[in-house]
Design a protein around this motif. Structure first.
Motif, mmCIF file in Angstrom:
data_model
loop_
_atom_site.group_PDB
_atom_site.id
_atom_site.type_symbol
_atom_site.label_atom_id
_atom_site.label_comp_id
_atom_site.label_asym_id
_atom_site.label_seq_id
_atom_site.Cartn_x
_atom_site.Cartn_y
_atom_site.Cartn_z
ATOM 1 N N VAL A 31 10.125 -2.445 4.923
ATOM 2 C CA VAL A 31 10.729 -3.520 3.990
ATOM 3 C C VAL A 31 11.470 -4.302 5.259
ATOM 4 C CG1 VAL A 31 12.495 -3.373 2.394
ATOM 5 C CG2 VAL A 31 10.791 -2.060 1.834
ATOM 6 N N LYS A 32 12.149 -3.522 5.646
ATOM 7 C CA LYS A 32 12.922 -4.458 7.086
ATOM 8 C C LYS A 32 12.408 -5.179 8.001
ATOM 9 C CE LYS A 32 15.648 -0.934 8.725
ATOM 10 N NZ LYS A 32 17.494 -1.602 8.722
ATOM 11 N N ALA A 33 10.838 -4.855 8.577
ATOM 12 C CA ALA A 33 10.118 -5.263 9.222
ATOM 13 C C ALA A 33 9.960 -6.279 8.254
ATOM 14 C CB ALA A 33 8.761 -4.036 10.026
ATOM 15 N N ALA A 34 9.747 -6.346 6.880
ATOM 16 C CA ALA A 34 8.797 -7.482 5.904
ATOM 17 C C ALA A 34 10.088 -8.598 6.148
ATOM 18 C CB ALA A 34 8.097 -6.977 4.495
ATOM 19 N N SER A 83 9.770 -12.453 6.877
ATOM 20 C CA SER A 83 9.831 -13.258 6.328
ATOM 21 C C SER A 83 8.685 -13.585 4.926
ATOM 22 C CB SER A 83 10.602 -14.905 6.546
ATOM 23 O OG SER A 83 11.476 -15.080 7.103
ATOM 24 N N ASP A 84 8.123 -11.857 4.923
ATOM 25 C CA ASP A 84 7.018 -11.830 4.476
ATOM 26 C C ASP A 84 7.545 -11.347 2.829
ATOM 27 O OD1 ASP A 84 4.882 -11.181 3.344
ATOM 28 O OD2 ASP A 84 4.439 -9.675 5.092
ATOM 29 N N ALA A 85 6.813 -11.811 1.810
ATOM 30 C CA ALA A 85 6.845 -11.585 0.848
ATOM 31 C C ALA A 85 6.389 -10.346 0.370
ATOM 32 C CB ALA A 85 7.294 -12.887 -0.300
ATOM 33 N N ASN A 86 6.141 -9.172 1.213
ATOM 34 C CA ASN A 86 5.297 -8.266 0.699
ATOM 35 C C ASN A 86 5.925 -6.439 0.358
ATOM 36 O OD1 ASN A 86 4.029 -6.074 0.532
ATOM 37 N ND2 ASN A 86 3.555 -5.723 2.944
ATOM 38 N N TRP A 87 6.384 -7.811 -1.047
ATOM 39 C CA TRP A 87 7.121 -6.744 -2.371
ATOM 40 C C TRP A 87 6.505 -5.325 -2.354
ATOM 41 C CZ3 TRP A 87 4.468 -4.897 -6.677
ATOM 42 C CH2 TRP A 87 3.115 -5.804 -6.786
ATOM 43 N N GLY A 88 5.246 -5.270 -2.164
ATOM 44 C CA GLY A 88 4.561 -3.650 -2.100
ATOM 45 C C GLY A 88 5.108 -2.796 -1.523
ATOM 46 N N ARG A 89 6.150 -3.268 -0.688
ATOM 47 C CA ARG A 89 6.803 -2.486 0.410
ATOM 48 C C ARG A 89 7.967 -1.381 -0.494
ATOM 49 N NH1 ARG A 89 6.294 -5.136 5.969
ATOM 50 N NH2 ARG A 89 3.692 -4.589 6.559
ATOM 51 N N LEU A 132 8.258 -1.614 -3.746
ATOM 52 C CA LEU A 132 8.100 -0.795 -4.616
ATOM 53 C C LEU A 132 7.266 0.202 -4.011
ATOM 54 C CD1 LEU A 132 8.082 -1.074 -8.045
ATOM 55 C CD2 LEU A 132 5.108 -1.390 -7.495
ATOM 56 N N CYS A 133 6.631 0.648 -2.553
ATOM 57 C CA CYS A 133 6.272 2.037 -2.154
ATOM 58 C C CYS A 133 7.920 2.535 -1.601
ATOM 59 C CB CYS A 133 5.834 1.890 -0.856
ATOM 60 S SG CYS A 133 5.192 2.830 0.182
ATOM 61 N N ALA A 134 8.980 1.824 -1.386
ATOM 62 C CA ALA A 134 10.024 3.010 -1.007
ATOM 63 C C ALA A 134 10.839 3.217 -2.565
ATOM 64 C CB ALA A 134 11.215 2.171 -0.297
ATOM 65 N N LEU A 135 10.468 2.438 -3.446
ATOM 66 C CA LEU A 135 11.418 3.215 -4.436
ATOM 67 C C LEU A 135 10.488 4.211 -4.905
ATOM 68 C CD1 LEU A 135 11.602 0.004 -6.299
ATOM 69 C CD2 LEU A 135 12.944 1.209 -5.289
ATOM 70 N N GLY A 136 9.009 4.004 -4.407
ATOM 71 C CA GLY A 136 8.519 5.538 -4.938
ATOM 72 C C GLY A 136 8.618 6.951 -4.316
ATOM 73 N N TYR A 137 9.675 6.826 -3.151
ATOM 74 C CA TYR A 137 9.542 8.051 -2.528
ATOM 75 C C TYR A 137 11.043 7.694 -2.252
ATOM 76 C CZ TYR A 137 10.444 5.113 1.925
ATOM 77 O OH TYR A 137 10.616 4.180 2.664
ATOM 78 N N VAL A 184 8.329 -11.862 -8.186
ATOM 79 C CA VAL A 184 7.035 -12.214 -7.830
ATOM 80 C C VAL A 184 6.655 -10.473 -7.963
ATOM 81 C CG1 VAL A 184 8.180 -12.690 -4.463
ATOM 82 C CG2 VAL A 184 8.119 -10.029 -5.745
ATOM 83 N N CYS A 185 7.516 -9.883 -9.080
ATOM 84 C CA CYS A 185 6.339 -8.742 -9.196
ATOM 85 C C CYS A 185 6.900 -8.938 -10.978
ATOM 86 C CB CYS A 185 6.546 -7.589 -8.972
ATOM 87 S SG CYS A 185 6.524 -6.272 -9.659
ATOM 88 N N GLU A 186 6.309 -8.125 -11.833
ATOM 89 C CA GLU A 186 6.891 -8.090 -13.211
ATOM 90 C C GLU A 186 6.500 -6.617 -13.700
ATOM 91 O OE1 GLU A 186 9.218 -10.884 -16.430
ATOM 92 O OE2 GLU A 186 6.431 -10.926 -16.558
ATOM 93 N N ASN A 187 6.487 -5.595 -14.197
ATOM 94 C CA ASN A 187 6.058 -4.996 -14.787
ATOM 95 C C ASN A 187 5.133 -4.190 -13.877
ATOM 96 O OD1 ASN A 187 7.461 -4.669 -17.578
ATOM 97 N ND2 ASN A 187 5.877 -6.417 -18.188
ATOM 98 N N GLY A 188 5.544 -4.083 -13.123
ATOM 99 C CA GLY A 188 4.644 -3.562 -11.708
ATOM 100 C C GLY A 188 3.494 -4.055 -10.915
ATOM 101 N N SER A 189 4.181 -5.133 -11.959
ATOM 102 C CA SER A 189 2.097 -6.096 -11.366
ATOM 103 C C SER A 189 2.474 -7.590 -10.818
ATOM 104 C CB SER A 189 1.231 -6.785 -12.584
ATOM 105 O OG SER A 189 1.096 -4.829 -13.600
#
Length: 407
Positions: free
Chosen positions: A308-311, A315-321, A323-328, A351-356
């Protein structure tokens, strides 16, 4: 009178003076490395310490000296942590207190000590001993900047604040300074902070207020995931404001607590923003968490994620990272309920709604993330608790700084 910031620091409250000099611990003669804070009157005192099992000798001595919950002076050196230095290190930490006590005619137990810098190197105690006359002679009501500078290591700017409030018709002042840039990770709290106040308050409630303020400020920051060995927060209260003694959790106590939280949160954000090599402050707010504890663990997981910090650095809106961090994080939640939004001074974008994924503009998102302070909003839709933690981006310079830290 509401809480208001004033120019100053640890010498702003009545009865406090401080100093900062170069004594020779640091090789660069232009960098101060020894600080002193004193009160003209004995203070009620409290402290919170790192939870790292490896603790610096100064922390052990300070814990011992604060058994009676009182103190009159703090001596701090930078450039050497005096950690992993055995019996010699303990003796040197005690000597630092003795030097100050003898010079000021204090009891040795009334002096507490802190150190920061390289671990595993013996402290040159003679350099400190020889510098005590200059250190004491430099004490001043205007010494807050010098003492703040003297506790810095890889910090790029001084972290000093002061504020005023009114209690029972009396003006009460709180001053504070902090250092921290690397080895910053939530767990109390991987930095040093020294707080002074002229409030009249019982030792029990002073300790309670300090812990409550630390829990929602210094314990909610992270730079690099490393919990340090030397870090602590101390507070001295000398009572010279002459407000009615606060010995119960009344309205005056709650206002003091609010002021203390205000100043520690501001300093915590400064530390996160000044992370080694950092270019951006990251503020992650978890909304609608099931509990405050769960919200904190979720938010900490996001700000501590290297990806997340690297993204954010890129300035990369890589929001999957995210959600991944929340998951662990270790928290049980429904990923299909989570909303994510990025924000900054130029706007915000979901960028994300209801996990999608949402069909958002990458260009707009990038412009938002190019700013120096980035907000990440995470809506868990699981409860009613809101928690904010702070971190910074991860840059090339972090490795450069820590690759040659001892040189």
């Amino acid at each position: 009178m509401t809480i208001k910031y004033i120019q100053g620091g640890v010498t702003s409250p009545k009865g406090f003076t401080s100093s900062g000099i170069h004594c020779g611990i640091k090789k660069n003669k232009n960098k101060k490395d020894l600080a002193l804070i004193i009160s003209e009157k004995e203070c009620n005192a409290a402290a919170v310490y790192t939870k790292n099992q490896v603790k610096g000798a100064p922390l052990l001595v300070t814990k011992d000296h604060l058994k009676n919950n009182t103190a009159k002076a703090i001596i701090i050196n930078s450039g050497n942590a005096n950690t992993c230095t055995g019996d010699t290190g303990l003796a040197n930490a005690r000597k630092m207190c003795e030097f100050v006590a003898n010079s000021l005619n204090y009891n040795t137990e009334d002096v507490i000590v802190a150190s920061t810098g390289v671990i595993g190197v013996q402290l040159d105690i003679d350099k400190i001993k020889d510098s005590i006359p200059t250190l004491v002679g430099s004490l001043s009501e205007n010494g807050y900047l010098a003492s703040t500078e003297a506790i810095m290591t890889t910090d790029t700017f001084e972290k000093t604040l002061a504020l005023e409030l009114e209690l029972s018709g009396k003006k009460v002042t709180i001053g504070a300074m902090a250092k921290g840039s690397g080895m910053i990770h939530p767990n109390m709290a991987t930095m040093l902070s020294f707080i002074t106040t002229d409030i009249n308050i019982s030792p029990t409630l002073l300790d309670k207020a300090l812990k409550a303020s630390v829990n929602i400020s210094y314990n909610r920051i992270s730079v690099d995931g490393d919990t340090s060995t030397n870090d602590m927060v101390t507070i001295l209260a000398n009572g010279l404001a002459e407000n009615n003694l606060i010995d119960e959790e009344n309205e005056d106590y709650l206002l003091f607590l609010e002021a203390l939280k205000t100043i520690t949160i501001s300093l915590a954000k400064m530390i996160a923003k000044d992370g080694e090599g950092a270019t951006k402050l990251i503020e992650c707010t978890v909304l609608n968490a099931k509990s405050e504890e769960e919200g904190e663990l979720l938010s900490k997981s996001v700000i501590s994620s290297s990806l997340v910090k690297a993204a954010i650095f890129g300035s990369d809106a890589n929001w999957g990272r995210i959600l991944c961090a929340l998951g662990y994080s270790g928290i049980d939640f429904d990923p299909l309920k989570v909303d994510l939004t990025f924000g900054s001074s130029v706007g915000d974008i979901k960028v994300c709604e209801n996990g999608s994924p949402l069909n958002f503009s990458e260009e707009i998102a990038k412009n938002i993330l190019l700013e120096k302070e980035i907000q990440i909003l995470v809506d868990m839709k699981a409860g009613s608790n809101t928690v904010t933690c702070w971190g910074c981006d991860l840059t090339y310079d972090y490795v450069k700084i820590n690759g040659d830290y001892r040189s």
